[in-house]
Design a protein around this motif. Structure first.
Motif, PDB file in Angstrom:
ATOM      1  N   MET A   1      20.086  43.082  29.695  1.00 36.22           N
ATOM      2  CA  MET A   1      19.427  42.188  28.657  1.00 36.22           C
ATOM      3  C   MET A   1      20.574  43.152  27.029  1.00 36.22           C
ATOM      4  O   MET A   1      20.572  44.523  27.551  1.00 36.22           O
ATOM      5  CB  MET A   1      18.701  42.497  27.776  1.00 36.22           C
ATOM      6  CG  MET A   1      17.374  41.750  28.630  1.00 36.22           C
ATOM      7  SD  MET A   1      16.122  41.748  27.803  1.00 36.22           S
ATOM      8  CE  MET A   1      15.038  43.061  28.324  1.00 36.22           C
ATOM      9  N   GLN A   2      21.124  42.185  25.973  1.00 34.19           N
ATOM     10  CA  GLN A   2      22.116  42.746  25.037  1.00 34.19           C
ATOM     11  C   GLN A   2      20.847  42.763  23.915  1.00 34.19           C
ATOM     12  O   GLN A   2      20.072  41.784  23.831  1.00 34.19           O
ATOM     13  CB  GLN A   2      23.033  43.325  24.545  1.00 34.19           C
ATOM     14  CG  GLN A   2      24.495  42.812  26.059  1.00 34.19           C
ATOM     15  CD  GLN A   2      25.533  42.328  25.137  1.00 34.19           C
ATOM     16  OE1 GLN A   2      25.180  40.938  24.710  1.00 34.19           O
ATOM     17  NE2 GLN A   2      26.880  42.804  25.709  1.00 34.19           N
ATOM     18  N   LEU A   3      20.805  43.902  22.884  1.00 35.69           N
ATOM     19  CA  LEU A   3      20.949  43.808  21.883  1.00 35.69           C
ATOM     20  C   LEU A   3      21.039  42.644  20.777  1.00 35.69           C
ATOM     21  O   LEU A   3      22.054  42.490  20.623  1.00 35.69           O
ATOM     22  CB  LEU A   3      20.628  44.662  21.197  1.00 35.69           C
ATOM     23  CG  LEU A   3      19.646  46.225  21.295  1.00 35.69           C
ATOM     24  CD1 LEU A   3      20.149  48.014  20.533  1.00 35.69           C
ATOM     25  CD2 LEU A   3      17.910  45.797  21.303  1.00 35.69           C
ATOM     26  N   PRO A   4      19.935  41.980  20.114  1.00 34.38           N
ATOM     27  CA  PRO A   4      20.261  41.214  19.203  1.00 34.38           C
ATOM     28  C   PRO A   4      21.663  41.773  18.328  1.00 34.38           C
ATOM     29  O   PRO A   4      21.443  43.146  17.614  1.00 34.38           O
ATOM     30  CB  PRO A   4      19.874  40.788  17.775  1.00 34.38           C
ATOM     31  CG  PRO A   4      18.497  40.605  19.442  1.00 34.38           C
ATOM     32  CD  PRO A   4      18.587  42.172  19.718  1.00 34.38           C
ATOM     33  N   ASP A   5      23.159  41.336  17.337  1.00 32.52           N
ATOM     34  CA  ASP A   5      23.847  42.263  17.037  1.00 32.52           C
ATOM     35  C   ASP A   5      23.715  42.311  15.726  1.00 32.52           C
ATOM     36  O   ASP A   5      23.566  43.671  15.278  1.00 32.52           O
ATOM     37  CB  ASP A   5      25.209  41.161  16.759  1.00 32.52           C
ATOM     38  CG  ASP A   5      25.916  39.860  17.596  1.00 32.52           C
ATOM     39  OD1 ASP A   5      25.697  41.029  18.625  1.00 32.52           O
ATOM     40  OD2 ASP A   5      26.265  39.204  18.022  1.00 32.52           O
ATOM     41  N   GLU A   6      22.942  42.527  15.311  1.00 29.97           N
ATOM     42  CA  GLU A   6      22.138  43.404  13.813  1.00 29.97           C
ATOM     43  C   GLU A   6      21.042  44.064  14.145  1.00 29.97           C
ATOM     44  O   GLU A   6      21.300  45.305  13.218  1.00 29.97           O
ATOM     45  CB  GLU A   6      21.152  41.872  13.125  1.00 29.97           C
ATOM     46  CG  GLU A   6      20.251  41.131  13.522  1.00 29.97           C
ATOM     47  CD  GLU A   6      20.397  40.223  14.352  1.00 29.97           C
ATOM     48  OE1 GLU A   6      18.911  39.760  14.822  1.00 29.97           O
ATOM     49  OE2 GLU A   6      21.326  39.785  14.281  1.00 29.97           O
ATOM     50  N   ILE A   7      20.605  43.948  15.376  1.00 28.73           N
ATOM     51  CA  ILE A   7      19.191  45.175  15.369  1.00 28.73           C
ATOM     52  C   ILE A   7      20.133  46.262  16.079  1.00 28.73           C
ATOM     53  O   ILE A   7      20.520  47.531  15.774  1.00 28.73           O
ATOM     54  CB  ILE A   7      18.367  44.906  16.956  1.00 28.73           C
ATOM     55  CG1 ILE A   7      17.527  43.935  15.968  1.00 28.73           C
ATOM     56  CG2 ILE A   7      17.907  46.076  17.086  1.00 28.73           C
ATOM     57  CD1 ILE A   7      16.526  43.466  16.609  1.00 28.73           C
ATOM     58  N   PHE A   8      21.240  45.879  16.489  1.00 28.25           N
ATOM     59  CA  PHE A   8      22.645  46.468  17.212  1.00 28.25           C
ATOM     60  C   PHE A   8      23.274  47.582  16.042  1.00 28.25           C
ATOM     61  O   PHE A   8      23.515  48.470  16.373  1.00 28.25           O
ATOM     62  CB  PHE A   8      23.044  46.021  18.133  1.00 28.25           C
ATOM     63  CG  PHE A   8      24.792  46.770  19.049  1.00 28.25           C
ATOM     64  CD1 PHE A   8      24.363  48.058  20.625  1.00 28.25           C
ATOM     65  CD2 PHE A   8      25.650  46.495  18.221  1.00 28.25           C
ATOM     66  CE1 PHE A   8      25.125  48.840  20.652  1.00 28.25           C
ATOM     67  CE2 PHE A   8      26.494  47.824  18.648  1.00 28.25           C
ATOM     68  CZ  PHE A   8      26.654  48.364  19.969  1.00 28.25           C
ATOM     69  N   THR A   9      23.505  46.872  15.886  1.00 23.81           N
ATOM     70  CA  THR A   9      24.570  47.613  13.936  1.00 23.81           C
ATOM     71  C   THR A   9      24.383  47.862  13.794  1.00 23.81           C
ATOM     72  O   THR A   9      24.050  49.577  13.526  1.00 23.81           O
ATOM     73  CB  THR A   9      25.291  46.313  13.436  1.00 23.81           C
ATOM     74  OG1 THR A   9      26.033  45.537  13.826  1.00 23.81           O
ATOM     75  CG2 THR A   9      26.568  46.532  11.939  1.00 23.81           C
ATOM     76  N   GLU A  10      22.650  48.059  13.143  1.00 25.47           N
ATOM     77  CA  GLU A  10      21.732  48.912  12.321  1.00 25.47           C
ATOM     78  C   GLU A  10      21.515  50.227  13.083  1.00 25.47           C
ATOM     79  O   GLU A  10      21.365  51.400  12.921  1.00 25.47           O
ATOM     80  CB  GLU A  10      20.562  48.034  11.612  1.00 25.47           C
ATOM     81  CG  GLU A  10      19.656  48.941  11.366  1.00 25.47           C
ATOM     82  CD  GLU A  10      20.236  49.045   9.291  1.00 25.47           C
ATOM     83  OE1 GLU A  10      20.302  51.229   8.873  1.00 25.47           O
ATOM     84  OE2 GLU A  10      20.935  49.041   8.922  1.00 25.47           O
ATOM     85  N   VAL A  11      21.056  50.101  14.749  1.00 22.41           N
ATOM     86  CA  VAL A  11      20.650  51.892  16.205  1.00 22.41           C
ATOM     87  C   VAL A  11      21.734  51.891  15.650  1.00 22.41           C
ATOM     88  O   VAL A  11      22.112  53.495  14.950  1.00 22.41           O
ATOM     89  CB  VAL A  11      20.600  50.580  16.775  1.00 22.41           C
ATOM     90  CG1 VAL A  11      19.918  51.709  17.955  1.00 22.41           C
ATOM     91  CG2 VAL A  11      19.067  50.080  16.513  1.00 22.41           C
ATOM     92  N   THR A  12      23.155  51.384  15.797  1.00 23.92           N
ATOM     93  CA  THR A  12      24.744  52.255  15.606  1.00 23.92           C
ATOM     94  C   THR A  12      24.542  53.454  14.907  1.00 23.92           C
ATOM     95  O   THR A  12      25.139  54.506  14.812  1.00 23.92           O
ATOM     96  CB  THR A  12      25.480  51.443  16.428  1.00 23.92           C
ATOM     97  OG1 THR A  12      25.601  50.506  17.544  1.00 23.92           O
ATOM     98  CG2 THR A  12      27.166  52.031  16.145  1.00 23.92           C
ATOM     99  N   LYS A  13      23.582  52.123  13.505  1.00 22.15           N
ATOM    100  CA  LYS A  13      24.753  53.419  12.576  1.00 22.15           C
ATOM    101  C   LYS A  13      24.048  54.083  12.286  1.00 22.15           C
ATOM    102  O   LYS A  13      24.256  54.940  11.423  1.00 22.15           O
ATOM    103  CB  LYS A  13      24.380  51.960  11.153  1.00 22.15           C
ATOM    104  CG  LYS A  13      25.208  51.218  10.241  1.00 22.15           C
ATOM    105  CD  LYS A  13      25.100  50.677   9.530  1.00 22.15           C
ATOM    106  CE  LYS A  13      26.118  49.163   9.600  1.00 22.15           C
ATOM    107  NZ  LYS A  13      25.834  48.168   8.549  1.00 22.15           N
TER     108      LYS A  13
END
Length: 140
Positions: A1-13
């Motif tokens: 499963m992939q995280l939704p883009d907005e969550i992935f972006t914030e988690v990555t930051k």
């Protein structure tokens, strides 16, 4: 499963910021960022691969601070996450944590798992006492 883009972006930051704070030895601030990143993951956090590495990062902070009970909890959680079980680094850190708490049988088991999965190089990256200990338990 992939995280939704907005969550992935914030988690990555948050994790990138935390990684930089770790380099600056600002461990408590880094831990706060990692925890915030973990909180952003959808329900059933342990089903997401991102949780594996966030738990590892938090566990590393606790290891550096010699807070081995908290370290254990983080790495135990990491093993339950995708790609956690069998990951040589996770087993290395569990083995080191067990060694430091004088649970030598479990230390030998986990360090052996790290060695089998990651080869000799994984044991050469840290304090040589862990390799010395493992050599006293198994033939390398």
């Amino acid at each position: 499963m992939q995280l939704p883009d907005e969550i992935f972006t914030e988690v990555t930051k948050l994790c990138a910021s935390a990684d930089e704070l770790v380099k600056l030895e600002r461990l408590d601030e880094a831990k706060t960022n990692y925890i915030e990143a973990l909180k952003l993951l959808p329900a059933d956090r342990n089903e997401w691969e991102a949780a594996t590495w966030i738990y590892v990062s938090i566990g590393d902070i606790h290891f550096k601070k010699e807070s081995f009970d908290k370290c254990f909890k983080c790495f135990f959680n990491a093993v339950q996450c995708p790609t956690g079980l069998g990951n040589p680094y996770i087993h290395l850190r569990l083995g080191q944590m067990y060694f430091e708490t004088e649970n030598f049988d479990k230390a030998a088991d986990e360090l052996t798992r790290a060695y089998v999965g990651g080869g000799l190089d994984i044991l050469l990256e840290d304090n040589p006492k862990y390799l010395d200990f493992l050599e006293s338990r198994i033939k390398i």
